[in-house]
Design a protein around this motif. Structure first.
Motif, PDB file in Angstrom:
ATOM      1  N   GLU A   1      64.218   0.678 -14.185  1.00 54.24           N
ATOM      2  CA  GLU A   1      64.017   0.987 -15.598  1.00 54.24           C
ATOM      3  C   GLU A   1      64.636   2.337 -15.965  1.00 54.24           C
ATOM      4  O   GLU A   1      65.109   2.528 -17.079  1.00 54.24           O
TER       5      GLU A   1
ATOM      6  N   LYS B   1      61.375  -9.763 -24.911  1.00 62.76           N
ATOM      7  CA  LYS B   1      62.037  -9.523 -23.627  1.00 62.76           C
ATOM      8  C   LYS B   1      61.262  -8.486 -22.814  1.00 62.76           C
ATOM      9  O   LYS B   1      61.103  -8.633 -21.595  1.00 62.76           O
ATOM     10  N   THR B   2      60.765  -7.468 -23.478  1.00 63.61           N
ATOM     11  CA  THR B   2      59.985  -6.441 -22.795  1.00 63.61           C
ATOM     12  C   THR B   2      58.686  -7.019 -22.259  1.00 63.61           C
ATOM     13  O   THR B   2      58.290  -6.712 -21.132  1.00 63.61           O
TER      14      THR B   2
ATOM     15  N   LYS C   1      59.471  -9.027 -19.245  1.00 61.98           N
ATOM     16  CA  LYS C   1      59.850  -8.137 -18.149  1.00 61.98           C
ATOM     17  C   LYS C   1      58.611  -7.505 -17.508  1.00 61.98           C
ATOM     18  O   LYS C   1      58.514  -7.421 -16.277  1.00 61.98           O
TER      19      LYS C   1
ATOM     20  N   CYS D   1      58.730   0.279 -19.084  1.00 63.68           N
ATOM     21  CA  CYS D   1      59.325  -0.818 -19.859  1.00 63.68           C
ATOM     22  C   CYS D   1      59.333  -0.504 -21.351  1.00 63.68           C
ATOM     23  O   CYS D   1      60.306  -0.806 -22.059  1.00 63.68           O
TER      24      CYS D   1
ATOM     25  N   ASP E   1      56.900 -10.123 -15.378  1.00 59.62           N
ATOM     26  CA  ASP E   1      57.658 -10.344 -14.139  1.00 59.62           C
ATOM     27  C   ASP E   1      57.440  -9.200 -13.145  1.00 59.62           C
ATOM     28  O   ASP E   1      57.291  -9.428 -11.940  1.00 59.62           O
ATOM     29  N   TYR E   2      57.419  -7.990 -13.644  1.00 62.77           N
ATOM     30  CA  TYR E   2      57.168  -6.852 -12.763  1.00 62.77           C
ATOM     31  C   TYR E   2      55.752  -6.899 -12.188  1.00 62.77           C
ATOM     32  O   TYR E   2      55.537  -6.547 -11.025  1.00 62.77           O
TER      33      TYR E   2
ATOM     34  N   ASP F   1      62.086   1.911 -22.054  1.00 59.03           N
ATOM     35  CA  ASP F   1      63.365   1.209 -22.058  1.00 59.03           C
ATOM     36  C   ASP F   1      63.582   0.516 -23.395  1.00 59.03           C
ATOM     37  O   ASP F   1      64.670   0.587 -23.973  1.00 59.03           O
TER      38      ASP F   1
ATOM     39  N   SER G   1      68.170   1.739 -16.695  1.00 53.00           N
ATOM     40  CA  SER G   1      68.299   1.085 -17.992  1.00 53.00           C
ATOM     41  C   SER G   1      68.172   2.090 -19.132  1.00 53.00           C
ATOM     42  O   SER G   1      68.908   2.018 -20.126  1.00 53.00           O
TER      43      SER G   1
END
Length: 146
Positions: free
Chosen positions: A100, A55-56, A59, A30, A62-63, A33, A103
């Motif tokens: 990822e 946002k990272t 993320k 992440c 969430d992962y 990315d 991305s």
């Protein structure tokens, strides 16, 4: 009994180590990315805000939720004698790294695009004092296009 307990502790220690490594790989993916996204934004002369960092972070959380679900499946798998590794966490991490990775590739393509050159040319056109200067730049663009 003591030997059996050592075997269980060793098995749990190995599984927790693998889950920890999977978690670190997710964080690293992440952050890579985010890094390539910021590089692409700089190359295209876009404004960089603090939103990508937030946002990272979201993320990554969430992962981790996804990996926790896979770890719960792994705990259920301990009922079977052949289920000796956290396969769910490994498969979930592989999926996250795959997403990822795409991305990162998209960010690298965006960085290599010619959008940065277009912004420079547009800035030159705006700075022109006469229409003749602007026409020269437009002719130059048309010649490069051919």
């Amino acid at each position: 009994m003591e030997e059996y307990l050592k075997f269980i502790v060793q098995d749990i220690r190995g599984g927790v180590t693998i889950i920890f490594i999977c978690s670190m790989l997710i964080c690293i993916a992440c952050l890579m990315d985010m890094w390539t996204g910021i590089d692409a934004a700089r190359a295209n002369k876009e404004k960089i805000r603090s939103k990508p960092l937030r946002k990272t972070g979201v993320k990554i959380v969430d992962y981790f939720r996804l990996i926790i679900i896979f770890v719960l499946i792994d705990i259920l798998g301990l009922c079977f004698p052949w289920y000796n590794l956290p396969y769910g966490a490994i498969i979930g991490t592989a999926g996250v790294l795959f997403v990822e990775g795409f991305s990162v590739v998209e960010n690298l393509r965006r960085k290599r695009s010619h959008a940065a050159e277009v912004a420079d040319v547009a800035a030159k056109i705006v700075k022109c004092l006469t229409t003749e200067d602007a026409e020269k730049i437009i002719k130059m663009i048309k010649e490069e296009k051919k």
